[in-house]
Design a protein around this motif. Sequence first.
Motif, PDB file in Angstrom:
ATOM      1  N   LYS A  70     -10.186 -36.798  -9.528  1.00 39.85           N
ATOM      2  CA  LYS A  70     -10.769 -38.490  -9.192  1.00 39.85           C
ATOM      3  C   LYS A  70     -12.343 -37.584  -9.062  1.00 39.85           C
ATOM      4  O   LYS A  70     -13.305 -39.522  -9.215  1.00 39.85           O
ATOM      5  N   LEU A  71     -12.850 -37.489  -9.863  1.00 36.97           N
ATOM      6  CA  LEU A  71     -14.468 -36.978 -10.452  1.00 36.97           C
ATOM      7  C   LEU A  71     -14.618 -36.883 -12.020  1.00 36.97           C
ATOM      8  O   LEU A  71     -15.049 -38.216 -12.182  1.00 36.97           O
ATOM      9  N   CYS A  72     -13.332 -36.639 -12.567  1.00 34.86           N
ATOM     10  CA  CYS A  72     -13.653 -36.242 -13.961  1.00 34.86           C
ATOM     11  C   CYS A  72     -13.317 -37.673 -14.486  1.00 34.86           C
ATOM     12  O   CYS A  72     -12.640 -37.216 -16.255  1.00 34.86           O
ATOM     13  N   PHE A  73     -11.682 -37.766 -13.709  1.00 33.46           N
ATOM     14  CA  PHE A  73     -10.139 -38.193 -14.510  1.00 33.46           C
ATOM     15  C   PHE A  73      -9.894 -36.896 -15.946  1.00 33.46           C
ATOM     16  O   PHE A  73      -9.317 -38.081 -17.170  1.00 33.46           O
ATOM     17  N   GLU A  74     -10.227 -35.252 -15.929  1.00 33.73           N
ATOM     18  CA  GLU A  74     -10.046 -35.647 -17.774  1.00 33.73           C
ATOM     19  C   GLU A  74      -9.356 -33.973 -17.214  1.00 33.73           C
ATOM     20  O   GLU A  74      -9.146 -33.474 -18.086  1.00 33.73           O
ATOM     21  N   ASP A  75      -8.800 -33.647 -15.805  1.00 34.88           N
ATOM     22  CA  ASP A  75      -7.818 -32.562 -15.299  1.00 34.88           C
ATOM     23  C   ASP A  75      -7.202 -32.830 -14.265  1.00 34.88           C
ATOM     24  O   ASP A  75      -7.444 -33.389 -13.848  1.00 34.88           O
ATOM     25  N   LEU A  76      -6.118 -31.681 -13.959  1.00 35.80           N
ATOM     26  CA  LEU A  76      -5.246 -31.210 -12.560  1.00 35.80           C
ATOM     27  C   LEU A  76      -6.437 -31.549 -11.786  1.00 35.80           C
ATOM     28  O   LEU A  76      -7.355 -30.384 -11.984  1.00 35.80           O
ATOM     29  N   ALA A  77      -5.993 -32.022 -10.034  1.00 36.90           N
ATOM     30  CA  ALA A  77      -6.617 -31.876  -9.398  1.00 36.90           C
ATOM     31  C   ALA A  77      -5.878 -30.803  -8.774  1.00 36.90           C
ATOM     32  O   ALA A  77      -4.922 -30.914  -7.463  1.00 36.90           O
ATOM     33  N   ILE A  78      -5.706 -29.233  -8.275  1.00 32.92           N
ATOM     34  CA  ILE A  78      -4.855 -28.178  -8.286  1.00 32.92           C
ATOM     35  C   ILE A  78      -6.118 -27.519  -7.108  1.00 32.92           C
ATOM     36  O   ILE A  78      -5.344 -26.254  -7.129  1.00 32.92           O
ATOM     37  N   THR A  79      -6.918 -27.558  -7.287  1.00 33.80           N
ATOM     38  CA  THR A  79      -8.110 -26.274  -7.256  1.00 33.80           C
ATOM     39  C   THR A  79      -8.631 -26.935  -5.476  1.00 33.80           C
ATOM     40  O   THR A  79      -9.259 -28.318  -5.145  1.00 33.80           O
ATOM     41  N   ARG A  80      -8.043 -26.457  -4.315  1.00 37.05           N
ATOM     42  CA  ARG A  80      -8.729 -26.941  -3.366  1.00 37.05           C
ATOM     43  C   ARG A  80      -9.999 -26.761  -2.451  1.00 37.05           C
ATOM     44  O   ARG A  80     -10.282 -25.952  -3.076  1.00 37.05           O
ATOM     45  N   VAL A  81     -11.071 -27.323  -2.667  1.00 41.65           N
ATOM     46  CA  VAL A  81     -12.449 -27.600  -2.170  1.00 41.65           C
ATOM     47  C   VAL A  81     -12.933 -27.233  -1.059  1.00 41.65           C
ATOM     48  O   VAL A  81     -13.685 -26.687  -0.276  1.00 41.65           O
ATOM     49  N   CYS A  82     -12.156 -27.445   0.077  1.00 39.30           N
ATOM     50  CA  CYS A  82     -12.801 -27.610   1.815  1.00 39.30           C
ATOM     51  C   CYS A  82     -10.878 -27.206   2.639  1.00 39.30           C
ATOM     52  O   CYS A  82     -10.260 -27.487   2.078  1.00 39.30           O
ATOM     53  N   ASP A  83     -11.208 -26.756   4.195  1.00 38.50           N
ATOM     54  CA  ASP A  83     -10.052 -26.376   4.309  1.00 38.50           C
ATOM     55  C   ASP A  83      -8.863 -28.211   4.651  1.00 38.50           C
ATOM     56  O   ASP A  83      -8.439 -28.089   5.288  1.00 38.50           O
ATOM     57  N   SER A  84      -9.581 -28.879   4.834  1.00 34.63           N
ATOM     58  CA  SER A  84      -9.069 -30.411   4.481  1.00 34.63           C
ATOM     59  C   SER A  84      -7.675 -30.443   3.511  1.00 34.63           C
ATOM     60  O   SER A  84      -7.203 -32.248   3.711  1.00 34.63           O
ATOM     61  N   GLU A  85      -7.891 -29.849   2.864  1.00 36.03           N
ATOM     62  CA  GLU A  85      -6.622 -29.631   1.067  1.00 36.03           C
ATOM     63  C   GLU A  85      -6.983 -30.854   0.525  1.00 36.03           C
ATOM     64  O   GLU A  85      -6.683 -31.029  -0.423  1.00 36.03           O
ATOM     65  N   HIS A  86      -8.353 -31.051   0.739  1.00 36.69           N
ATOM     66  CA  HIS A  86      -8.712 -32.067  -0.324  1.00 36.69           C
ATOM     67  C   HIS A  86      -8.807 -31.062  -2.169  1.00 36.69           C
ATOM     68  O   HIS A  86      -9.263 -30.400  -2.121  1.00 36.69           O
ATOM     69  N   ARG A  87      -8.897 -32.436  -3.473  1.00 36.66           N
ATOM     70  CA  ARG A  87      -8.473 -31.360  -3.979  1.00 36.66           C
ATOM     71  C   ARG A  87      -8.992 -31.998  -5.320  1.00 36.66           C
ATOM     72  O   ARG A  87      -9.258 -33.236  -5.095  1.00 36.66           O
ATOM     73  N   TYR A  88      -9.773 -31.051  -6.336  1.00 39.69           N
ATOM     74  CA  TYR A  88     -10.153 -32.141  -7.456  1.00 39.69           C
ATOM     75  C   TYR A  88     -10.058 -30.233  -8.595  1.00 39.69           C
ATOM     76  O   TYR A  88      -8.982 -29.372  -8.043  1.00 39.69           O
ATOM     77  N   CYS A  89     -10.453 -30.649  -9.631  1.00 45.29           N
ATOM     78  CA  CYS A  89     -10.205 -29.790 -10.878  1.00 45.29           C
ATOM     79  C   CYS A  89     -11.220 -28.579 -10.594  1.00 45.29           C
ATOM     80  O   CYS A  89     -12.362 -28.839  -9.881  1.00 45.29           O
ATOM     81  N   LEU A  90     -11.097 -26.893 -11.163  1.00 44.89           N
ATOM     82  CA  LEU A  90     -11.918 -26.467 -10.874  1.00 44.89           C
ATOM     83  C   LEU A  90     -13.028 -26.703 -11.369  1.00 44.89           C
ATOM     84  O   LEU A  90     -14.368 -26.269 -11.108  1.00 44.89           O
ATOM     85  N   GLY A  91     -13.362 -27.141 -12.954  1.00 43.59           N
ATOM     86  CA  GLY A  91     -14.776 -27.656 -13.195  1.00 43.59           C
ATOM     87  C   GLY A  91     -14.788 -28.406 -12.286  1.00 43.59           C
ATOM     88  O   GLY A  91     -16.679 -28.233 -13.029  1.00 43.59           O
ATOM     89  N   CYS A  92     -15.091 -29.059 -11.684  1.00 41.16           N
ATOM     90  CA  CYS A  92     -15.025 -30.159 -10.607  1.00 41.16           C
ATOM     91  C   CYS A  92     -16.023 -29.648  -9.365  1.00 41.16           C
ATOM     92  O   CYS A  92     -17.471 -29.501  -8.712  1.00 41.16           O
ATOM     93  N   TYR A  93     -15.544 -28.877  -9.029  1.00 39.66           N
ATOM     94  CA  TYR A  93     -15.321 -27.773  -7.973  1.00 39.66           C
ATOM     95  C   TYR A  93     -17.138 -26.870  -8.298  1.00 39.66           C
ATOM     96  O   TYR A  93     -17.697 -26.591  -7.282  1.00 39.66           O
ATOM     97  N   ASP A  94     -16.934 -25.880  -9.909  1.00 42.53           N
ATOM     98  CA  ASP A  94     -18.380 -25.606  -9.945  1.00 42.53           C
ATOM     99  C   ASP A  94     -19.358 -26.578 -10.157  1.00 42.53           C
ATOM    100  O   ASP A  94     -20.367 -25.763 -10.353  1.00 42.53           O
TER     101      ASP A  94
END
Length: 512
Positions: free
Chosen positions: A27-51
């Motif tokens: 939902k941030l870059c729309f360039e890759d899959l949101a398969i990386t969990r970033v917090c304990d609430s199970e919200h997911r983004y791509c690894l690039g945006c996490y970094d």
Amino acid sequence: MQGARTTLTINGTEWSIPFNALFEDCKLCFEDLAITRVCDSEHRYCLGCYDKLESGECPECKAPLINRKAALSSQRNYLNALEKTTFSCLTKNCQWEGSFKQLEIHKKLCQETKENCSFGCGEEFPRFQMDHHQKECRKRPCKEGNLEADCETISEVKQLTDKCLDALKKPSSERALDKHFYDRLITLFPLVTKAALKQHEPTTQPAGAAFQRECEYQCGFIAGTLQELSSHDCPNIPLQCRHCNKCFPAKEINAHKQKCDERMVSCKACGVDTKQGLLTLHYQTCIMLPVECTQCLRSVPQKELAKHQHLECLSRSVNCERCFKSVVFSKLEEHKQNCWLTKPITLREGKPDSILLTPQPDTIGPFYQNGNNSSTIYMVTTHEQLKPLFKLNRQSVFSEEMDMICIYHGKPATIKESYYTSDTLNWIIHLSQTTPEKVICSRADVLDADLNIICSFHPYHYPKLSDIMVNSDDANRSKAALDSDKISRVQHCSHPNPLRIIRFMPSPGPNS
């Protein structure tokens, strides 16, 4: 009806897949899959945006970010699901389908993908048309005489040269240049100067000295006249490769063109055009590429290899339908002629009441009968073949790869063997007719070569009963079982003839 489909963006490229609620774009870059969990609430983004989340908190709930190791670990289930997903290319006219691991390879090889012409004409074409376009592109490299430029510039030079020569023929009062002619000249002149002079400063000769000029490309040639210099065919002059647009010495250009990674070549197996540098990648997915069968060493197209090895290869391993021994297919008929289980067997041999058993026709397995009577059938084996029972290791006595088929009471039947463990290990033989019409009360015994009963099967879960109810809806009553005590009796049978017989025959009636 074709199921619902959706699109996924992976590394900036969209692909079509069967709908799966597990996947969505970041939902941030729309360039890759949101398969990386970033917090304990199970919200997911791509690894690039996490970094790139420098704030250290989730953009949605503002919770602290989990560590990177945990974030990478959270991708496992999603990556496993991606491995099982079939992807389709969204490029117009491309029918490709493949796995997750093949995406990057196809992205580089897809002949329907459009690319900008590398000659700088500003046009784009599908990859499979690019080679044809560049042969006629107005910006393709061109050389006439000492002038090297693109074809459009050289054509313009010729036109303006003719126009200037025509103007010189007119009186000076009539040579006024129109604005369009003037604009064309001031645009073209720097290009011609750059191409013709190549930005080298002219050299001067001392007054009275003989003309001598070294080749500017340092090939060692020294010209005595301007004519010699202009006609010199220098091996070091830079020439542009029409495939990659890079320059190489004239003496190397032909060799480079043959191995240039950007050169379009056709796969000799399937005829698809691809860049020479990507040919190795293409071979990884080319279904027509000849590969060597490891069994017969014959070359077959890759897409036909599995069928060839399973059905056509003369060197493939097959099992004899009587003894289940593995033999080479080309020698199967020879083996059948010599297989001991294709020949009649005499029980109680040498005695007045001997019985001649003949192989049951059109069956799979060591099945015999006496004359035309299929109400009693005999499975012929040996003491040696029954050894897996003695070891209690759950190995198949007959065949793990082939279903056994026989004739029982005049109808086709199947026999399957298995193991079950309750209080003790049981070896199970399940006899059932293919199209049962009634329950057949039977008994099953293990015999030696003189028809002495070594032990009898009992219905599974009913150790005190002896009748096997073939075709019964009660699965336990229809399965013949030997427990470990009876298996031990078979093991310690001391009859000198190694033959062992499993006999199914009608029983007078059910017992309880």
